[in-house]
Design an enzyme around this catalytic site. Structure first.
Site, PDB file in Angstrom:
ATOM      1  N   GLU A 137       0.830  -1.218   0.000  1.00 29.79           N
ATOM      2  CA  GLU A 137       0.000   0.000   0.000  1.00 29.79           C
ATOM      3  C   GLU A 137       0.861   1.263   0.000  1.00 29.79           C
ATOM      4  O   GLU A 137       0.337   2.358   0.208  1.00 29.79           O
ATOM      5  CB  GLU A 137      -0.954   0.017   1.209  1.00 29.79           C
ATOM      6  CG  GLU A 137      -1.930  -1.144   1.303  1.00 29.79           C
ATOM      7  CD  GLU A 137      -3.136  -1.030   0.348  1.00 29.79           C
ATOM      8  OE1 GLU A 137      -3.182  -0.080  -0.456  1.00 29.79           O
ATOM      9  OE2 GLU A 137      -3.998  -1.928   0.391  1.00 29.79           O
ATOM     10  N   HIS A 162     -13.138  -4.366   3.309  1.00 24.85           N
ATOM     11  CA  HIS A 162     -11.688  -4.534   3.397  1.00 24.85           C
ATOM     12  C   HIS A 162     -11.137  -4.066   4.753  1.00 24.85           C
ATOM     13  O   HIS A 162     -10.595  -4.890   5.493  1.00 24.85           O
ATOM     14  CB  HIS A 162     -11.035  -3.780   2.228  1.00 24.85           C
ATOM     15  CG  HIS A 162      -9.530  -3.836   2.240  1.00 24.85           C
ATOM     16  ND1 HIS A 162      -8.760  -3.475   1.185  1.00 24.85           N
ATOM     17  CD2 HIS A 162      -8.648  -4.197   3.212  1.00 24.85           C
ATOM     18  CE1 HIS A 162      -7.482  -3.616   1.471  1.00 24.85           C
ATOM     19  NE2 HIS A 162      -7.393  -4.060   2.709  1.00 24.85           N
ATOM     20  N   HIS A 209      -7.598  -4.157   9.693  1.00 26.04           N
ATOM     21  CA  HIS A 209      -8.792  -4.921   9.310  1.00 26.04           C
ATOM     22  C   HIS A 209      -9.673  -5.220  10.533  1.00 26.04           C
ATOM     23  O   HIS A 209      -9.734  -6.375  10.966  1.00 26.04           O
ATOM     24  CB  HIS A 209      -8.375  -6.242   8.648  1.00 26.04           C
ATOM     25  CG  HIS A 209      -7.552  -6.115   7.402  1.00 26.04           C
ATOM     26  ND1 HIS A 209      -6.863  -7.175   6.827  1.00 26.04           N
ATOM     27  CD2 HIS A 209      -7.325  -5.045   6.591  1.00 26.04           C
ATOM     28  CE1 HIS A 209      -6.246  -6.762   5.724  1.00 26.04           C
ATOM     29  NE2 HIS A 209      -6.492  -5.474   5.575  1.00 26.04           N
TER      30      HIS A 209
HETATM   31  O1  2HA Z   1      -0.814  -5.221   3.907  1.00 25.04           O
HETATM   32  O2  2HA Z   1      -3.782  -5.008   4.345  1.00 25.04           O
HETATM   33  O3  2HA Z   1      -4.476  -3.791   2.129  1.00 25.04           O
HETATM   34  C1  2HA Z   1      -1.857  -6.019   3.501  1.00 25.04           C
HETATM   35  C2  2HA Z   1      -3.089  -5.213   3.390  1.00 25.04           C
HETATM   36  C3  2HA Z   1      -3.399  -4.646   2.071  1.00 25.04           C
HETATM   37 ZN    ZN Z   2      -5.766  -4.292   3.930  1.00 22.59          ZN
END
Ligand code: 2HA
Ligand code: ZN
Length: 266
Positions: A117, A212, A142
């Site tokens: 990212e 996500h 997440h």
């Molecule tokens: O680094 O979370 O969005 C892995 C992730 C990509």
């Molecule tokens: Zn991610």
């Protein structure tokens, strides 16, 4: 740190490691999930900023106009947050953007390639700096409860989820006064995801990437974590009420407005 002996930098690294541990403990960082970048330019001495690179120079997908010569502490691609916590500089690197803003190279401590990212993190840092905002941190993770809520289409309308979470407990509006932005699904790591996020950064400090994860920007990594953690607390209150079989009442608009005035929120 082998290449830099610098107390201010060490304390920043320790804070990122602390937060990486929280992300793992919360269950928000499965395998290599999530990533963190911190602009550490102001923490480095002139000679540290000028250290010879320990990697080749890598092209960036676009010119980072406001980040020329800036240095970032970034989590590594494919690296696990639980190991960022226990061995921070085995799993993060310090990179330097060149003076044209087109490439970067690694300057410390090990040749750990940055997160997938990176283009999106740098685009956000670049945008915020260009707006005159002294942003230092981009944090992506997440959080299970918040991500689950983005699977329900009515919550994806602007400010619906943010207002619902504000109404679960007074603290949430105080800690996240601008609310929660929603970015429609885009491919992870893509510039489309970065661009859609940037469009919301004028209005929000925290956004959800549909199906996500969460992304927070700010001047302090602990505060970025706290914003997502507080939103997650609200999400848990909502989900527990639903699990007990009822739709939670939520604070009223009048109570929320009273809070906004009392705490001088935006
Ligand atoms: O680094 O979370 O969005 C892995 C992730 C990509
Ligand atoms: Zn991610």
């Amino acid at each position: 740190m082998k290449r830099m002996k610098n107390d201010r930098l060490e304390s920043q690294i320790a804070q990122v490691a602390e937060v990486a541990g929280y992300l793992w403990q919360r269950g928000w960082a499965e395998r290599n999930g999530g990533n963190i970048s911190v602009n550490v330019t102001d923490l480095l001495t002139e000679s540290e900023k000028a250290l010879p690179a320990i990697s080749e120079s890598y092209a960036l997908p676009k010119t980072m106009k406001w980040l020329k010569g800036n240095c970032f502490l970034v989590t590594g691609t494919n690296r696990r947050m639980r190991y960022v916590a226990s061995q921070p500089m085995e799993n993060m690197a310090i990179i330097r953007i060149d003076n044209a803003g087109d490439t970067y190279e690694i300057i410390a401590d090990n040749p750990v390639r940055p997160t997938s990212e990176l283009p999106s993190h740098l685009s956000m840092h670049d945008y915020l700096k260009g707006q005159g905002i002294d942003n230092k941190v981009v944090l992506h993770t997440h959080p299970t409860d918040l991500v689950a809520m983005t699977h329900y289409r009515p919550f994806l309308q602007p400010d619906v989820l943010g207002k619902l979470l504000w109404s679960m407990i007074p603290e949430t509006r105080v800690i996240v006064p601008k609310g929660l932005g929603i970015v429609p699904y885009e491919l992870p790591g893509s510039m489309a995801l970065a661009d859609a996020t940037i469009q919301l950064l004028d209005r929000y400090d925290v956004v959800m990437w549909e199906k996500h994860g969460a992304l927070a920007v700010g001047s302090d990594v602990i505060e970025c974590f706290d914003m997502i953690d507080t939103l997650s607390k609200s999400a848990q209150i909502y989900l527990q009420a639903r699990a007990m079989g009822f739709e939670p009442e939520g604070m009223t608009e009048a109570q929320s407005e009273e809070l906004r005035k009392a705490f001088h929120l935006c």
